[in-house]
Design a protein around this motif. Structure first.
Motif, PDB file in Angstrom:
ATOM      1  N   ALA A  20       0.872  -1.173   0.000  1.00 47.80           N
ATOM      2  CA  ALA A  20       0.000   0.000   0.000  1.00 47.80           C
ATOM      3  C   ALA A  20       0.909   1.224   0.000  1.00 47.80           C
ATOM      4  N   HIS A  21       0.304   2.397  -0.072  1.00 52.38           N
ATOM      5  CA  HIS A  21       1.094   3.629  -0.053  1.00 52.38           C
ATOM      6  C   HIS A  21       1.878   3.728   1.255  1.00 52.38           C
ATOM      7  N   ASP A  22       3.199   3.863   1.139  1.00 56.58           N
ATOM      8  CA  ASP A  22       4.077   3.990   2.306  1.00 56.58           C
ATOM      9  C   ASP A  22       3.935   2.813   3.272  1.00 56.58           C
ATOM     10  N   LYS A  65       4.198   0.359   8.297  1.00 57.85           N
ATOM     11  CA  LYS A  65       3.653   1.589   7.727  1.00 57.85           C
ATOM     12  C   LYS A  65       4.574   2.751   8.081  1.00 57.85           C
ATOM     13  N   SER A 113      -5.372   4.078  -1.958  1.00 58.52           N
ATOM     14  CA  SER A 113      -3.971   3.654  -2.043  1.00 58.52           C
ATOM     15  C   SER A 113      -3.412   3.223  -0.691  1.00 58.52           C
ATOM     16  N   ASP A 114      -4.121   3.547   0.400  1.00 54.44           N
ATOM     17  CA  ASP A 114      -3.658   3.179   1.741  1.00 54.44           C
ATOM     18  C   ASP A 114      -4.120   1.792   2.167  1.00 54.44           C
TER      19      ASP A 114
END
Length: 356
Positions: free
Chosen positions: A51-53, A104, A183-184
């Protein structure tokens, strides 16, 4: 086989007799970076962004790593720029030799940023002993899982374990997952595949910063889950999210929660400073109200023993002889004397005397 076991036993005996453990580790890791007579070590064998980051690392374990139970956390000890850091993460067991670590990115987080940006295949680091009460323990016909942000990682571990133990055909599992943007959301394909395979598994994602946006957890979401009175509740996310879960699902027979960040909310009582008397150190230090006692002491140059910094591992617990404190996870206050105090998740509300 007996000959091999005797050689291994002889090797271990000679190692212990000739070297101390640190020296033995030094030479063993020259041969194989995962070899150790003392530490549970893991090596990154796969790295992928989920996922994002957010990165997921597949870890190969040495024989001293204790896998733990689904839903538990491990202390993760890494060395960055010559300094050792310990953080706590929920890991998922893949098989007898491999774990999955999902991290994360946290703003200004030294360890999370290292895992995201700098870690690479072949890197080796240490795992401590697993701990935590949010474990797979099915005693009700229904399980309701609620996650926010990276709180999805223990849910992944729990659902994977339930699936592997072939219990997903017997118990109703509902997973509600909140993230800011699409995106998370992590492991979407995996959860959707499980939902297709198992009619008993229901999965929903809520996007709080998309257009149109979904609401954060509130009373309206109770209509989306079935039979709360006969369900075990699992929840993981920021402290505010966890506090909402505990309030909304107070009628459930079991509510198991963990928060991975402290609340940023403050009150009028959090203005000013108080004096903390450290009985073992024979010091009196002024610290601000509303801030974690651990963080305040670190700002004064002290180094109290700690681990997870989330109130889970209990490494920072000490005795409070007198004074008032506020729990930063749930807002509860404690004014009673002679109480055990988790200094990582409590702030001082009055002058304190603690056994440090």
């Amino acid at each position: 086989m007996q000959a091999i076991e005797k050689r291994n036993s002889l090797f271990n005996s000679l190692t212990q007799a000739i070297f101390d453990k640190e020296m033995a580790n030094f030479w063993l890791q020259k041969v194989n970076p995962l070899w150790s007579v003392k530490h549970g070590l893991v090596q990154i064998v796969k790295k992928e962004f989920v996922a994002h980051d957010m990165v997921s690392l597949t870890l190969k374990c040495n024989r001293l790593v204790k896998m733990g139970v689904a839903g538990q956390h491990h202390p993760v000890i890494v060395e960055i720029a010559g300094r050792r850091y310990e953080r706590t993460y929920s890991l998922t067991q893949i098989d007898a030799q491999h774990l999955r670590l999902t991290v994360k990115k946290v703003a200004d987080g030294i360890v999370s940023n290292w895992f995201i940006s700098e870690s690479k295949i072949g890197d080796v680091f240490e795992l401590g002993q697993p701990y935590g009460d949010m474990q797979q323990n099915i005693k009700t016909p229904n399980l309701i899982m609620l996650a926010a942000g990276s709180g999805i990682t223990p849910m992944l571990s729990l659902i994977t374990a339930i699936k592997q133990s072939q219990q997903l055909d017997k118990v109703q599992v509902q997973l509600l997952y909140w993230v800011k943007q699409r995106s998370d959301a992590a492991f979407v394909e995996y959860f959707e595949k499980v939902a297709q395979q198992y009619p008993n598994f229901n999965y929903q994602v809520f996007y709080t910063q998309e257009t149109p946006n979904d609401e954060r957890l509130n009373t309206e979401h109770l209509a989306l889950v079935d039979d709360v009175e006969n369900s075990t509740i699992y929840a993981c996310g920021p402290s505010g999210f966890v506090a909402s879960v505990e309030q909304l699902f107070e009628n459930a027979p079991a509510v198991l929660t963990e928060a991975f960040s402290l609340t940023n909310e403050s009150s009028a009582d959090d203005i000013g400073y108080v004096n903390v008397t450290l009985t073992q150190s024979n010091k009196v230090i002024a610290i601000p109200k509303g801030q974690s006692i651990l963080v305040s002491l670190e700002h004064e140059g002290l180094k109290p023993t700690h681990g997870c910094r989330m109130g889970i591992c209990n490494k920072c617990v000490c005795n409070k002889s007198q004074g008032s404190t506020r729990n930063l996870l749930n807002g509860s206050e404690n004014t009673e004397p002679s109480q055990l105090l988790k200094i990582c998740v409590n702030s001082a509300q009055s002058d304190l005397v603690i056994d440090l």
